[in-house]
Structures are given as C-alpha cells and as structure tokens.
Design a protein around this motif. Structure first.
Motif, PDB file in Angstrom:
ATOM      1  N   GLU A 198       0.781  -1.331   0.206  1.00 44.41           N
ATOM      2  CA  GLU A 198      -0.089  -0.015  -0.078  1.00 44.41           C
ATOM      3  C   GLU A 198       0.998   1.326  -0.077  1.00 44.41           C
ATOM      4  O   GLU A 198       0.578   2.214  -0.881  1.00 44.41           O
ATOM      5  N   ARG A 199       1.673   1.172   0.746  1.00 45.64           N
ATOM      6  CA  ARG A 199       2.791   2.559   1.035  1.00 45.64           C
ATOM      7  C   ARG A 199       3.514   2.468  -0.322  1.00 45.64           C
ATOM      8  O   ARG A 199       3.797   3.641  -1.098  1.00 45.64           O
ATOM      9  N   LEU A 200       3.942   1.451  -0.876  1.00 44.90           N
ATOM     10  CA  LEU A 200       4.879   1.693  -2.256  1.00 44.90           C
ATOM     11  C   LEU A 200       3.979   2.127  -3.180  1.00 44.90           C
ATOM     12  O   LEU A 200       4.112   3.009  -4.120  1.00 44.90           O
ATOM     13  N   GLU A 201       2.478   1.648  -3.500  1.00 48.30           N
ATOM     14  CA  GLU A 201       1.635   2.270  -4.444  1.00 48.30           C
ATOM     15  C   GLU A 201       1.442   3.779  -4.364  1.00 48.30           C
ATOM     16  O   GLU A 201       1.056   4.343  -5.319  1.00 48.30           O
ATOM     17  N   LYS A 202       1.258   3.940  -3.100  1.00 46.28           N
ATOM     18  CA  LYS A 202       0.999   5.600  -2.850  1.00 46.28           C
ATOM     19  C   LYS A 202       2.061   6.506  -2.998  1.00 46.28           C
ATOM     20  O   LYS A 202       2.008   7.533  -2.908  1.00 46.28           O
ATOM     21  N   LYS A 203       3.078   5.693  -3.162  1.00 48.81           N
ATOM     22  CA  LYS A 203       4.553   6.480  -3.304  1.00 48.81           C
ATOM     23  C   LYS A 203       4.871   7.181  -1.924  1.00 48.81           C
ATOM     24  O   LYS A 203       5.430   8.479  -2.049  1.00 48.81           O
ATOM     25  N   ASP A 204       4.562   6.714  -0.785  1.00 48.24           N
ATOM     26  CA  ASP A 204       4.775   7.421   0.438  1.00 48.24           C
ATOM     27  C   ASP A 204       6.500   7.691   0.469  1.00 48.24           C
ATOM     28  O   ASP A 204       7.272   6.947  -0.036  1.00 48.24           O
ATOM     29  N   GLN A 205       6.852   8.619   1.242  1.00 44.89           N
ATOM     30  CA  GLN A 205       8.176   8.891   1.416  1.00 44.89           C
ATOM     31  C   GLN A 205       9.005   8.107   2.595  1.00 44.89           C
ATOM     32  O   GLN A 205       8.481   8.248   3.730  1.00 44.89           O
ATOM     33  N   PHE A 206       9.897   7.247   2.184  1.00 45.60           N
ATOM     34  CA  PHE A 206      10.524   6.569   3.309  1.00 45.60           C
ATOM     35  C   PHE A 206      11.841   6.300   2.544  1.00 45.60           C
ATOM     36  O   PHE A 206      11.671   6.087   1.277  1.00 45.60           O
ATOM     37  N   LEU A 207      12.997   5.681   3.297  1.00 45.52           N
ATOM     38  CA  LEU A 207      14.048   5.074   2.579  1.00 45.52           C
ATOM     39  C   LEU A 207      13.580   3.763   2.543  1.00 45.52           C
ATOM     40  O   LEU A 207      13.529   3.057   3.796  1.00 45.52           O
ATOM     41  N   PHE A 208      13.735   2.940   1.521  1.00 45.56           N
ATOM     42  CA  PHE A 208      13.427   1.609   1.252  1.00 45.56           C
ATOM     43  C   PHE A 208      14.778   0.741   1.137  1.00 45.56           C
ATOM     44  O   PHE A 208      15.315   1.172   0.072  1.00 45.56           O
ATOM     45  N   LEU A 209      15.152  -0.206   1.836  1.00 45.65           N
ATOM     46  CA  LEU A 209      16.330  -0.656   2.155  1.00 45.65           C
ATOM     47  C   LEU A 209      16.241  -2.219   1.886  1.00 45.65           C
ATOM     48  O   LEU A 209      15.466  -2.826   2.507  1.00 45.65           O
ATOM     49  N   ASP A 210      16.852  -2.891   0.821  1.00 46.72           N
ATOM     50  CA  ASP A 210      16.930  -4.294   0.832  1.00 46.72           C
ATOM     51  C   ASP A 210      18.349  -4.818   1.116  1.00 46.72           C
ATOM     52  O   ASP A 210      19.469  -4.316   0.495  1.00 46.72           O
ATOM     53  N   LEU A 221      26.585  -3.580   5.342  1.00 48.19           N
ATOM     54  CA  LEU A 221      25.709  -2.379   6.121  1.00 48.19           C
ATOM     55  C   LEU A 221      26.865  -1.556   6.927  1.00 48.19           C
ATOM     56  O   LEU A 221      26.800  -0.454   6.890  1.00 48.19           O
ATOM     57  N   PRO A 222      27.682  -2.070   7.748  1.00 49.74           N
ATOM     58  CA  PRO A 222      28.692  -1.344   8.591  1.00 49.74           C
ATOM     59  C   PRO A 222      29.617  -0.576   7.917  1.00 49.74           C
ATOM     60  O   PRO A 222      29.699   0.627   8.507  1.00 49.74           O
ATOM     61  N   HIS A 223      29.968  -1.005   6.727  1.00 50.17           N
ATOM     62  CA  HIS A 223      30.905  -0.359   5.875  1.00 50.17           C
ATOM     63  C   HIS A 223      30.322   0.717   4.819  1.00 50.17           C
ATOM     64  O   HIS A 223      30.918   1.822   4.487  1.00 50.17           O
ATOM     65  N   GLN A 224      28.929   0.647   4.879  1.00 51.04           N
ATOM     66  CA  GLN A 224      28.304   1.861   4.148  1.00 51.04           C
ATOM     67  C   GLN A 224      27.163   2.530   4.906  1.00 51.04           C
ATOM     68  O   GLN A 224      26.323   3.286   4.440  1.00 51.04           O
ATOM     69  N   LEU A 225      27.597   2.409   6.116  1.00 53.12           N
ATOM     70  CA  LEU A 225      26.755   3.466   7.297  1.00 53.12           C
ATOM     71  C   LEU A 225      26.471   4.799   6.640  1.00 53.12           C
ATOM     72  O   LEU A 225      25.524   5.380   6.936  1.00 53.12           O
ATOM     73  N   ASP A 226      27.907   5.620   6.148  1.00 50.14           N
ATOM     74  CA  ASP A 226      27.841   6.742   5.908  1.00 50.14           C
ATOM     75  C   ASP A 226      26.776   7.237   4.775  1.00 50.14           C
ATOM     76  O   ASP A 226      26.317   8.304   4.730  1.00 50.14           O
ATOM     77  N   GLU A 227      26.434   6.241   3.983  1.00 46.96           N
ATOM     78  CA  GLU A 227      25.467   6.389   2.921  1.00 46.96           C
ATOM     79  C   GLU A 227      23.780   6.868   3.611  1.00 46.96           C
ATOM     80  O   GLU A 227      23.191   7.264   2.606  1.00 46.96           O
ATOM     81  N   LEU A 228      23.975   6.233   4.771  1.00 44.76           N
ATOM     82  CA  LEU A 228      22.259   6.337   5.243  1.00 44.76           C
ATOM     83  C   LEU A 228      22.407   7.332   6.546  1.00 44.76           C
ATOM     84  O   LEU A 228      21.265   7.638   6.935  1.00 44.76           O
ATOM     85  N   GLU A 229      23.522   7.878   6.539  1.00 44.79           N
ATOM     86  CA  GLU A 229      23.592   8.869   7.764  1.00 44.79           C
ATOM     87  C   GLU A 229      22.337  10.104   7.443  1.00 44.79           C
ATOM     88  O   GLU A 229      21.896  10.304   8.539  1.00 44.79           O
ATOM     89  N   GLN A 230      22.077  10.539   6.386  1.00 47.36           N
ATOM     90  CA  GLN A 230      21.019  11.527   6.154  1.00 47.36           C
ATOM     91  C   GLN A 230      19.758  11.119   6.252  1.00 47.36           C
ATOM     92  O   GLN A 230      18.699  12.018   6.584  1.00 47.36           O
ATOM     93  N   TYR A 231      19.434   9.806   6.636  1.00 47.82           N
ATOM     94  CA  TYR A 231      18.271   9.279   6.869  1.00 47.82           C
ATOM     95  C   TYR A 231      17.910   8.809   8.327  1.00 47.82           C
ATOM     96  O   TYR A 231      17.159   8.082   8.816  1.00 47.82           O
ATOM     97  N   LYS A 232      18.984   9.207   9.272  1.00 49.95           N
ATOM     98  CA  LYS A 232      18.956   8.950  10.604  1.00 49.95           C
ATOM     99  C   LYS A 232      17.667   9.123  11.564  1.00 49.95           C
ATOM    100  O   LYS A 232      17.283   8.490  12.249  1.00 49.95           O
ATOM    101  N   ASN A 233      16.894  10.275  10.892  1.00 50.85           N
ATOM    102  CA  ASN A 233      15.700  10.686  11.579  1.00 50.85           C
ATOM    103  C   ASN A 233      14.640  10.272  10.591  1.00 50.85           C
ATOM    104  O   ASN A 233      13.643  10.874  11.049  1.00 50.85           O
ATOM    105  N   GLU A 234      14.804   9.821   9.653  1.00 45.99           N
ATOM    106  CA  GLU A 234      13.593   9.503   8.665  1.00 45.99           C
ATOM    107  C   GLU A 234      13.123   8.096   8.919  1.00 45.99           C
ATOM    108  O   GLU A 234      13.963   7.291   9.354  1.00 45.99           O
ATOM    109  N   LYS A 272      13.814   5.442  13.408  1.00 42.99           N
ATOM    110  CA  LYS A 272      12.485   4.914  12.811  1.00 42.99           C
ATOM    111  C   LYS A 272      12.829   3.876  11.969  1.00 42.99           C
ATOM    112  O   LYS A 272      12.293   4.155  10.482  1.00 42.99           O
ATOM    113  N   VAL A 273      13.189   2.757  12.369  1.00 43.48           N
ATOM    114  CA  VAL A 273      13.345   1.711  11.260  1.00 43.48           C
ATOM    115  C   VAL A 273      12.409   0.664  11.698  1.00 43.48           C
ATOM    116  O   VAL A 273      12.094   0.249  12.534  1.00 43.48           O
ATOM    117  N   ARG A 274      11.925   0.269  10.514  1.00 46.03           N
ATOM    118  CA  ARG A 274      11.110  -0.805  10.521  1.00 46.03           C
ATOM    119  C   ARG A 274      11.356  -1.989   9.551  1.00 46.03           C
ATOM    120  O   ARG A 274      12.014  -1.788   8.509  1.00 46.03           O
TER     121      ARG A 274
END
Length: 98
Positions: A11-23, A45-58, A84-86
C-alpha cells in the motif's frame, strides 16, 4: 518502531509514500526480485553506514528474503542511533504471496 507487514508495504509503495526502502539481501538475490529498494547487503551495512546517515531521523523500511536479515539490520541501525527503522515481516517471500 513497529515492524510492517507486506500488505502495508504494498500500500505504501503504491501511494509512493516517502521513506528509505532498503534491501539487505545479496546482489544476486536483489537482481532476481527487485522491489525498487536501495540494495546494501547485510554484511556491507557497517561499511556503508555513511550512505544512510542523512536518513537517521527518517523512516527506513528494510526487507530481505524472509525477514531475518532485515531484523538484524534493524537492530544494528537502531544501535547506531537510527530512530525510525521498520522490518518487513516475512520479507520478499511473503510479498510474493500477495
């Protein structure tokens, strides 16, 4: 934050809600079944953590094949201050059954 089920994710993907989607699956798994998420394998993930820093509160929604690796990724990110990690319960296997 509470985890998310595949129905809510769809549902969230279809509505194009704003969140970082991580695989957090390996690249070859991602290529076989890609839902459009950013791919960072769990081991990287531990080595690429800096790529996610901007999403810390998202909101970050993480998925994998069954929900196990993404659950570990959620715990890791929370330990690094991400608030805010799910996790997608059941992962891509449950998503395929929709």
């Amino acid at each position: 934050m509470e985890d998310i089920n595949v129905n809510e994710l769809k549902e969230r993907l279809e509505k194009k809600d704003q969140f970082l989607f991580l695989d957090v699956r390996e690249e070859w798994e991602y290529e076989d079944d890609n839902l459009g998420a950013k791919n960072i394998p769990l081991g990287d993930l531990p080595h690429q953590l800096d790529e996610l820093e901007q999403y810390k509160n998202e909101e970050i929604i993480i998925h994998c094949r069954s929900g196990a690796r993404s659950g570990n990724a959620k715990k890791f990110l929370e330990s690094k201050g991400f608030s805010k990690v799910r996790n997608v319960l059941g992962g891509i296997m449950a998503y395929r059954d929709l």
